[in-house]
Design a protein around this motif. Structure first.
Motif, PDB file in Angstrom:
ATOM      1  N   ALA A 109       6.239   1.493  -3.050  1.00  0.00           N
ATOM      2  CA  ALA A 109       5.340   0.717  -3.907  1.00  0.00           C
ATOM      3  C   ALA A 109       5.411   1.176  -5.356  1.00  0.00           C
ATOM      4  O   ALA A 109       5.128   0.406  -6.274  1.00  0.00           O
ATOM      5  CB  ALA A 109       3.902   0.839  -3.390  1.00  0.00           C
ATOM      6  N   LEU A 155      -1.113  -0.942  -8.686  1.00  0.00           N
ATOM      7  CA  LEU A 155      -1.518  -1.108  -7.287  1.00  0.00           C
ATOM      8  C   LEU A 155      -2.961  -1.492  -7.112  1.00  0.00           C
ATOM      9  O   LEU A 155      -3.429  -1.678  -5.982  1.00  0.00           O
ATOM     10  CB  LEU A 155      -1.224   0.192  -6.529  1.00  0.00           C
ATOM     11  CG  LEU A 155       0.242   0.675  -6.579  1.00  0.00           C
ATOM     12  CD1 LEU A 155       0.386   2.001  -5.856  1.00  0.00           C
ATOM     13  CD2 LEU A 155       1.165  -0.366  -5.977  1.00  0.00           C
ATOM     14  N   LEU A 204      -0.809   1.247   2.137  1.00  0.00           N
ATOM     15  CA  LEU A 204      -0.096   2.244   1.353  1.00  0.00           C
ATOM     16  C   LEU A 204      -0.225   3.627   1.983  1.00  0.00           C
ATOM     17  O   LEU A 204      -1.131   3.889   2.765  1.00  0.00           O
ATOM     18  CB  LEU A 204      -0.640   2.289  -0.076  1.00  0.00           C
ATOM     19  CG  LEU A 204      -0.479   1.023  -0.919  1.00  0.00           C
ATOM     20  CD1 LEU A 204      -1.282   1.143  -2.215  1.00  0.00           C
ATOM     21  CD2 LEU A 204       1.003   0.768  -1.225  1.00  0.00           C
TER      22      LEU A 204
END
Length: 294
Positions: free
Chosen positions: A255, A292, A111
């Motif tokens: 994301a 996440l 990420l």
């Protein structure tokens, strides 16, 4: 990656002190905004490896008509913070070499974070024009405020090894004040991409906010092709629309997108489709953790 800089005439700007009066604060802001750029001058940029004896020199990088220059970071520089130095090649200018840290990010899968600044992490009240102008003209770096929980979330990102980058429509002239604000409020050091608000052909359009941000975000996506991105913005201007376009045109690369609700809008509103509209950073932090796992 690139090392970017700007060559300006005069002394470094005075960022002011908390005890400055209104006239002193306004003068400091004027000195930030009114700059004398030096175009067409040669700059030598040196990027230092961790081994002090090993350097890479980029000769004859030339400033553009707004005084900006950029030089590519050598591909063999290890990820992390590396020292860079810039000096003018021309002898006709009296100056000291400028040094700063360059952030080198790895492109391993994972990420990364792209965030807006005004009203996303810096309480600017851009939608309230008089309040915004007052803060712009009469605020020093230590007067600028952020939201509770914002520095902690960004420190969490950095501690987890995520590249953190800021993309804002604020002008480059305010970069020293913004750097001081981030440091004072406890945000991790991170690259800033700001607007060149000059009048030359190379300057960014004052009105084309969507086009500017989409272009800059796509450049970051291209530079880190194996990363998926967390996007952070606010509802005050066009971040939801910009991020929606990024999501449409780059499937699988986002994301999650979190928007700070500074306009008291309905989270179910159409402009926030595929994004999370949150009233505070506690909700954003919880959302990031739940979605996440971090």
């Amino acid at each position: 990656g690139v090392v970017r800089g700007r060559v300006l005439e005069g002394e470094p700007p005075d960022l002011g002190d908390h005890d400055d009066n209104l006239i002193e604060r306004a003068w400091n802001t004027f000195e930030l905004i009114e700059t004398d750029e030096i175009p067409g001058v040669d700059v030598e940029v040196t990027v230092f490896h961790e081994e002090a004896s090993k350097t890479h020199r980029h000769l004859r990088v030339v400033t553009n008509d707004e005084g900006f220059f950029e030089a590519a970071v050598p591909v063999d520089v290890a990820p992390g913070r590396v020292r860079a130095q810039a000096r003018l090649v021309a002898d006709r200018f009296a100056h000291e070499p400028a040094e700063n840290w360059v952030h080198v990010f790895s492109d391993e899968p994972g990420l990364a974070v792209i965030s807006d600044i005004d009203d996303t992490v810096l309480i600017s009240k851009v939608t309230e024009k008089l309040s915004y102008l007052k803060r712009l003209m009469f605020s020093g770096a230590r007067d600028l405020e952020t939201y509770p929980g914002a520095p902690e979330l960004f420190q969490r990102f950095a501690s987890a090894g995520l590249p953190v980058l800021f993309v804002s429509g604020s002008p480059w002239n305010l970069e020293p004040r913004l750097r001081a604000f981030f440091a004072h409020r406890g945000f991790p050091a991170a690259p800033l991409q700001l607007k060149d608000m000059g009048i030359s052909e190379s300057a960014d359009s004052f009105m084309a906010q969507v086009e500017y941000k989409v272009r800059e975000i796509k450049e970051i996506f291209t530079a880190l092709p194996n990363r998926r991105f967390i996007l952070l913005g606010d509802s005050g201007q066009q971040d939801p629309e910009i991020y929606a376009q990024i999501q449409r045109e780059n499937p699988g690369r986002v994301a999650g997108a979190w928007i700070v609700n500074v306009t008291d809008e309905d989270p179910a509103g159409e402009r926030f489709a595929g994004q999370s509209l949150c009233g505070d950073y506690g909700a954003i932090s919880d959302g990031v953790r739940q979605r996440l796992g971090m």
